[in-house]
Scaffold this active site. Structure first.
Site, PDB file in Angstrom:
ATOM      1  N   HIS A   1       0.839  -1.194   0.000  1.00 46.40           N
ATOM      2  CA  HIS A   1       0.000   0.000   0.000  1.00 46.40           C
ATOM      3  C   HIS A   1       0.871   1.240   0.000  1.00 46.40           C
ATOM      4  O   HIS A   1       2.026   1.214   0.433  1.00 46.40           O
ATOM      5  CB  HIS A   1      -1.022   0.002   1.131  1.00 46.40           C
TER       6      HIS A   1
ATOM      7  N   GLU B   1       3.763  13.328  13.698  1.00 52.22           N
ATOM      8  CA  GLU B   1       2.405  12.926  13.349  1.00 52.22           C
ATOM      9  C   GLU B   1       1.492  13.035  14.564  1.00 52.22           C
ATOM     10  O   GLU B   1       1.651  12.303  15.532  1.00 52.22           O
ATOM     11  CB  GLU B   1       2.399  11.470  12.863  1.00 52.22           C
TER      12      GLU B   1
ATOM     13  N   TYR C   1      -9.558   2.563  14.751  1.00 56.97           N
ATOM     14  CA  TYR C   1      -8.461   2.744  13.784  1.00 56.97           C
ATOM     15  C   TYR C   1      -7.742   1.415  13.587  1.00 56.97           C
ATOM     16  O   TYR C   1      -7.478   0.700  14.564  1.00 56.97           O
ATOM     17  CB  TYR C   1      -7.502   3.813  14.332  1.00 56.97           C
TER      18      TYR C   1
ATOM     19  N   HIS D   1       3.050  10.832  17.531  1.00 57.99           N
ATOM     20  CA  HIS D   1       4.283  10.110  17.229  1.00 57.99           C
ATOM     21  C   HIS D   1       5.248  11.154  16.692  1.00 57.99           C
ATOM     22  O   HIS D   1       5.157  11.580  15.544  1.00 57.99           O
ATOM     23  CB  HIS D   1       4.021   8.976  16.235  1.00 57.99           C
TER      24      HIS D   1
ATOM     25  N   HIS E   1       7.018   3.769  15.537  1.00 54.01           N
ATOM     26  CA  HIS E   1       5.665   3.379  15.909  1.00 54.01           C
ATOM     27  C   HIS E   1       5.106   2.458  14.838  1.00 54.01           C
ATOM     28  O   HIS E   1       5.754   2.189  13.826  1.00 54.01           O
ATOM     29  CB  HIS E   1       4.776   4.599  16.129  1.00 54.01           C
TER      30      HIS E   1
ATOM     31  N   HIS F   1       7.322   2.186  11.242  1.00 51.19           N
ATOM     32  CA  HIS F   1       8.122   3.219  10.589  1.00 51.19           C
ATOM     33  C   HIS F   1       8.628   4.259  11.579  1.00 51.19           C
ATOM     34  O   HIS F   1       8.148   4.358  12.715  1.00 51.19           O
ATOM     35  CB  HIS F   1       7.332   3.904   9.467  1.00 51.19           C
TER      36      HIS F   1
HETATM   37 FE   FE2 Z   1       3.075   7.119  11.500  1.00 52.00          FE
END
Ligand code: FE2
Length: 451
Positions: A304, A353, A362, A377, A383, A347
């Protein structure tokens, strides 16, 4: 059937402005609107005398020579100099601006908060603003702040404008009315509003208590992201943005205007409502957008894309491709990718973020990231999915699967975000958030082919 005298008689729309009463569609259009007939000069901006005895005034949202310039011509009962007198400094202790770096607060980390609860205290748009993070510097017009708002009371003969920022409002609960100089925006969850820098408004509670999120953008205005190879459609479409039609009040009562300017607040006393713009034209205006009209584009075979594929609006910095702020939406969508780990991957990111949950669950965090909650984050901190999400996604039978009942968003900025003392000490911080990755186990034992 032909009309005997007019063989090409056509049926014409009753209004020139589309299908949503009270609003005009389009992003960044050069709109024109008048609340009284003939109030808007035609073919020129500054007639020697304006109709109805109105004053002409320009509101500039960019430097005159920006390309394109963004400005709006207002025709109003009084010029704005009559809505501004001597200023007196006031304190709004919960509304912070960058730089706001408290030596006793640690911002290095991964953080998550429950929704800030309502209290018995009556709060307006101004007193109910609770700053969570700040980034950049309000004085040099870079960066942003994130806020919760908790609003129970309407502003009565009180008005506000921010010289510091464009405000992106993301409601989570309740309904608000933004009565602005350029018209009325009614806002409810699943919609967002953008209030440009310098625009005077008052906030009324239509249905309370109201709670939501605000991104205060100190930098260049939000714009639509380029779609690149995606082409001319999908993501956020310009026609779904709605600017209000002109609305004014001729209200002669003692009133207060509060101004946010370089991170400080001042009030000025005037004798009338400043919402007196009878007609306007231009491309610098507030608008709202229904998040349900966002058309997501994603993976249709395997893997994705980066979450930038879900960008609704982007506020550019001076560096192409590196946003001062991206506003990113994670909404209902189909997942169809084959042989793919479908949730967001693990990542680290140079951008920081900040996420909020409008409703539902979520996919990377089935538990704990609650509606009305927020997570952060920060720059270069790792995370990704918690163990439950990882195991479920690693072992799922991958047919077409609809992510339903989910709407979260992200304010992503190129700058590190600093927690305010309120975020660190008063907001409902989940102390155990970092533990959500603790149970992720080592699976590697050197055996080839093991999965
Ligand atoms: Fe992220």
């Amino acid at each position: 059937m032909n009309h005997p005298t007019d063989p090409h008689k056509m049926t014409q729309a009753g209004t020139s402005v589309g299908t949503h009463a009270g609003y005009m569609p389009g992003f960044g259009n050069d709109f024109e609107t008048e609340a009284l007939p003939g109030a808007l000069p035609q073919g020129m901006n500054s007639p020697q005398r304006c109709n109805y005895g109105l004053y002409g005034e320009q509101l500039s949202g960019t430097a005159f020579t920006a390309n394109p310039p963004e400005r709006t011509w207002c025709y109003r009962i009084r010029p704005s100099v009559k809505h501004s007198h001597r200023y007196e400094k006031i304190e709004l202790p919960h509304w912070k601006s960058a730089p706001c770096v408290d030596p006793d607060v640690i911002s290095l980390g991964q953080y998550r908060w429950d929704a800030v609860p309502h209290s018995d205290e009556g709060l307006t748009w101004l007193t109910g603003m609770r700053t969570m993070t700040t980034a950049g510097d309000v004085n040099t017009q870079v960066g942003m702040a994130s806020h919760f708002y908790l609003v129970t009371d309407s502003m009565e003969d009180d008005y506000f404008f921010s010289a510091d920022s464009e405000m992106l409002v993301v409601p989570q609960e309740g309904r608000l009315r933004f009565a602005t100089e350029l018209g009325i925006i009614d806002l409810e969850p699943k919609e967002i509003a953008i209030l440009p820098r310098g625009l005077v408004y008052r906030v009324e509670v239509l249905e309370g208590p109201a709670r939501g999120f605000v991104c205060e953008n100190y930098g260049q205005k939000f714009e639509l992201p380029g779609r690149g190879p995606i082409g001319a459609n999908c993501m956020a479409n310009p026609r779904d943005f709605k600017a209000p039609v002109a609305a004014f009040e001729d209200r002669e009562v003692p009133s207060t205007v509060t101004v946010k300017w370089c991170g400080q607040f001042h009030t000025t006393k005037i004798g009338q409502s400043p919402l007196d713009v009878v007609a306007w034209h231009g491309n610098y205006a507030p608008y709202k957008y229904d998040l349900r009209t966002y058309c997501p584009v994603g993976a249709i075979l395997f893997d994705h894309p980066d979450p930038s594929i879900f960008t609704v609006l982007t506020a550019p910095s001076g560096q192409p491709g590196t946003a001062n702020i991206d506003f990113v939406l994670f909404r209902e969508r189909w997942m169809v990718a084959e042989d793919t780990f479908r949730p967001p991957w693990y990542h680290k990111n140079i951008m920081s973020e900040l996420m909020g949950n409008i409703y539902g669950q979520y996919d990377a965090k089935p538990q704990g990231f609650v509606p009305g909650g927020m997570s952060l984050h920060n720059m270069m901190l790792p995370h990704g999915p918690d163990r439950e999400a990882f195991e479920k996604a690693s072992n799922a039978n991958l047919g077409p699967d609809k992510l339903d009942n989910t709407m979260s968003f992200m304010f992503e900025t190129r700058f590190p975000q600093h927690l305010t003392p309120f975020a660190a000490n008063e907001a409902p911080l989940q102390d155990d958030y970092i533990d959500c990755w603790t149970s992720l186990e080592k699976k590697f034992d050197g055996t080839p082919g093991k999965k």
